[in-house]
Enzyme design. Structure first.
Site: not given
Length: 447
Positions: A154, A279
């Site tokens: 989780h 980027s």
């Protein structure tokens, strides 16, 4: 002009590979249909249905490269299928012997068999690439069999594991896929020859029809099925579903790697290539591009598997439309699978593993990652439920007051009395609570 990611000059190497595009190109499909037609003539000659001289002339005369593509495209659009226009041009190349082409066959016989030949070649590429990925993962698992890292459930720290264990889990799924691939090849790569309604009525009621089908299967190296499968599409469905399952397992790897590459984890980095993952505005970026593409391919493959399930519902002895779904879906599934395997192979080939960061990340929760180890150590004396309550309380206090687990455990008289300070320190070392991780990893690596 290109319009999809599979033929785009911008994207095609990200969603496909050149060898797989070649296998599923128009030229290849036409060549495979031609191969099927010539093999059928030879098979029928062996059974005595077509003269041997005609079969020889057909085999020697057909030239897929000499076909008029513009004419073939226009006629295919008009007819709705490419086989009738193809047979017309091939017959012209063969002269009088061309009258024996396509004897007793139907369009779907030729197209299905050609597709199976493409699938066979495509599965060869998939199997070879899968083997390389599995070998890379085995090396990774062996190298990091004792590299302690945080096991997460989780998205939270659960128990310590090793990175080798995680990689071994990855490869174990791919090992099973390799077995499924071998089984699927044997089961699903079938010749198709049934005639108009699948009964081979055009070849009479004797044994000739089945003998031709068996001979055709031998000629092409495909399995001779028990019965015509014009509308029983389980074989092709299994192939595409398996490609999607492989893509899903690779996607799981890509997802884990992508997460571990995040700044907060900092445990992995994809291979460094100048400019890769850069980027346009942030100079520091090094995005996990291969992992992202693998995850994208997994999602796209899921849709192709769904479409193939839809295509299984075909009416009576020949379908009114579901067959057409396969024409787009099968080539795309193979290309996506090939791209996913290629990207996975690339990222594993130079994956950067930060062993120190993995170990330091296990301490992010102040030792709480080994709370179960403490609980199991005192359970024989306190009982499991009481042990859980005591350790749970210690964890809660550690979190609330910002103390590490070992310090908090020493504040609990029952725990300190039962364990002692040295044993508490030992239990709070993540490397001492790995269970059978090493043994299972070794079993996969050496299996």
């Amino acid at each position: 002009m290109s319009s999809t990611v599979f033929d785009s000059f911008l994207y095609r190497e990200m969603f496909s590979t050149a060898p797989m595009r070649e296998i599923f190109s128009d030229e290849s499909f036409v060549a495979r249909m031609t191969e099927t037609e010539t093999a059928l003539a030879r098979a029928q000659a062996k059974v005595g249905i077509v003269p041997h001289d005609a079969a020889r002339i057909i085999t020697d005369s057909v030239r897929p490269g000499a076909l008029d593509h513009d004419r073939l495209r226009a006629d295919t659009e008009n007819v709705g299928y490419p086989v009738l226009p193809l047979v017309g041009q091939l017959a012209e190349q063969c002269g009088e012997a061309g009258g024996h082409l396509h004897w007793g066959a139907t369009t779907q016989d030729i197209m299905d068999t050609a597709t199976m030949l493409q699938c066979r070649d495509g599965l060869d590429l998939v199997a070879a690439s899968l083997d390389r990925v599995r070998e890379a993962l085995r090396r990774l698992a062996a190298e990091h069999a004792d590299t302690v890292t945080a096991g997460r459930t989780h998205l939270q720290h659960a128990l310590p594991v090793t990175f080798g264990f995680r990689a071994a889990v990855w490869v174990s799924a791919l090992d099973r896929h390799a077995e499924r691939l071998a089984q699927a090849r044997e089961r699903d790569l079938m010749v198709q020859f049934g005639g108009a309604a699948g009964t081979l009525a055009s070849l009479g009621t004797g044994p000739e029809g089945l003998a031709v089908r068996a001979a055709l299967a031998t000629e092409l190296g495909l399995r001779d099925p028990e019965i015509t499968w014009h509308v029983a599409r389980d074989g092709l469905n299994e192939i595409v579903a398996l490609l999607a399952a492989i893509g899903g397992s690779l996607g799981k790897i890509g997802w884990d790697v992508m997460m571990m590459c995040s700044s907060e984890f900092g445990e992995l980095a994809e291979p460094f290539v100048p400019g890769r993952g850069a980027s346009s505005t942030m100079p520091q970026k090094r995005n996990p591009i291969s992992s992202e593409l693998v995850v994208a391919a997994a999602k796209l493959l899921r849709d192709r598997a769904s479409t193939m399930l839809d295509a299984m519902m075909q009416d009576f002895e020949r379908a009114t439309g579901p067959w057409h779904l396969e024409w787009a879906t099968i080539p795309e599934a193979f290309q996506l699978a090939a791209a996913s395997l290629h990207q996975t192979e690339f990222l594993l080939g130079g994956l950067e593993v930060d062993v120190d960061r993995m170990r330091s990340n296990t301490a992010l929760t102040g030792g709480l990652i080994v709370a179960e180890a403490v609980m199991m150590a005192v359970a024989p004396a306190l009982g499991r439920q009481r042990a859980h309550e005591v350790v749970y309380d210690a964890c809660s206090q550690a979190i609330e007051h910002g103390r590490d687990l070992a310090t908090e455990l020493r504040r609990h008289p029952d725990l300190l009395a039962e364990l002692g300070g040295d044993r508490i320190d030992e239990l709070c070392d993540p490397s001492n609570y790995l269970g059978s991780a090493h043994a299972m990893t070794s079993g996969v690596v050496n299996g």
